[in-house]
Design an enzyme around this catalytic site. Structure first.
Site, PDB file in Angstrom:
ATOM      1  N   HIS A 122       0.839  -1.196   0.000  1.00 52.09           N
ATOM      2  CA  HIS A 122       0.000   0.000   0.000  1.00 52.09           C
ATOM      3  C   HIS A 122       0.876   1.248   0.000  1.00 52.09           C
ATOM      4  CE1 HIS A 122      -2.518   3.076   2.319  1.00 52.09           C
ATOM      5  NE2 HIS A 122      -3.176   2.900   1.175  1.00 52.09           N
ATOM      6  N   SER A 123       0.579   2.173  -0.905  1.00 55.57           N
ATOM      7  CA  SER A 123       1.217   3.489  -0.912  1.00 55.57           C
ATOM      8  C   SER A 123       2.741   3.363  -1.054  1.00 55.57           C
ATOM      9  CB  SER A 123       0.807   4.236   0.366  1.00 55.57           C
ATOM     10  OG  SER A 123       1.099   5.603   0.277  1.00 55.57           O
TER      11      SER A 123
END
Length: 283
Positions: free
Chosen positions: A81-82
């Site tokens: 994520h991210s």
């Protein structure tokens, strides 16, 4: 009669977060019969006391590779994520035969030699803001904005309050250190991109996904109407998308043989990781 395949999901949180941010998603994947691991990277969660100026992208890559080797993980759906898009890209370079699929969840997707500052130049202001402090290597979490930006896209007061308990400072080195890519075996791993749409902060642009994956298959891009921290706000819908990735693993063109549990005969040990793993510093 065929037996449903059990995947191992390894969920890697983004900058400033810790492994508990997946607490609403992990039970949904477990309930579907899969194993789920959501470690906190060095400097976060139960490992927050280890944060220092020497912690960087290489530290976090070593965290994940160490988990793969320590748990002897294979057939993994690896989700980043991210910022963790940087991490999982580097991990795939080192242990490609242990990964069934990569998932870039509203994540950075680097090219060889790029750092976070290259992929998302808007993060430069965070380092500049910290430069005049007593600890310029410590980068505090991004501040909460007005809706719909909120705190990493989270706007409900109860959710914001819970999310704040998970956040801690990041080391500047994580944003400055480049990733090294180029292992052909890593390019063969199938990828899915999940984009959170509807609350992109002003000044932040997402790179377009190429029409084809590195393995030559058509790119798979899914959209999720949610803020950036979708695992907090829409865990049910996110879990559905992650389960869909698992269901497609063995049918994706270019999928490594290790991604199908049936590809190994009973009693056959998992294949060893890539020899490139010897270059990774263990934490």
């Amino acid at each position: 009669m065929s037996t449903p395949r059990t995947e191992t999901y390894v969920l890697i949180h983004g900058a400033w977060h810790n492994g508990r941010v997946w607490d609403r998603v992990a039970p949904l994947l477990t309930r579907a019969g899969h194993r789920v691991l959501a470690p906190s990277l060095t400097g976060h969660g139960e490992r927050a006391h280890l944060l220092g100026p020497e912690v960087g992208l290489d530290t976090h890559v070593a965290d994940v590779v160490g988990l793969f080797l320590g748990e002897d993980l294979t057939d993994v759906v690896l989700v980043g994520h991210s910022y963790a898009g940087m991490v999982v890209s580097a991990v795939a370079e080192l242990v490609p035969d242990r990964i069934a699929a990569l998932v870039y969840l509203d994540a950075m997707v680097p090219a060889d030699g790029e750092s976070v500052l290259d992929v998302m130049p808007a993060t430069r202001y965070l380092l500049d803001r910290a430069a005049g402090s007593d600890a310029p290597w410590r980068i505090p979490p991004m501040p909460q904005g007005a809706a719909p930006a909120g705190l990493f896209g989270v706007t409900e007061p109860a959710d914001v309050a819970w999310l704040r308990t998970l956040l801690s400072d990041e080391s500047a080195r994580c944003f400055q250190q480049p990733v090294r890519l180029g292992n052909p075996a890593a390019a063969a791993v199938p990828r899915t991109h999940i984009h959170c749409v509807g609350s992109m902060p002003e000044g932040v642009a997402r790179r377009p996904v190429p029409a084809t994956q590195p393995n030559g298959a058509p790119s798979r891009v899914r959209q999720l109407r949610s803020g950036h921290d979708c695992m907090v706000t829409v865990p049910d819908r996110l879990a559905e998308l992650l389960l869909d990735v698992s269901s497609r693993v063995c049918t994706s063109p270019g999928t490594p043989r290790s991604s199908c549990s049936a590809s190994r005969s009973p009693g056959t040990p998992p294949r060893a990781c890539s020899p490139w793993a010897s270059t990774v510093r263990r934490s």
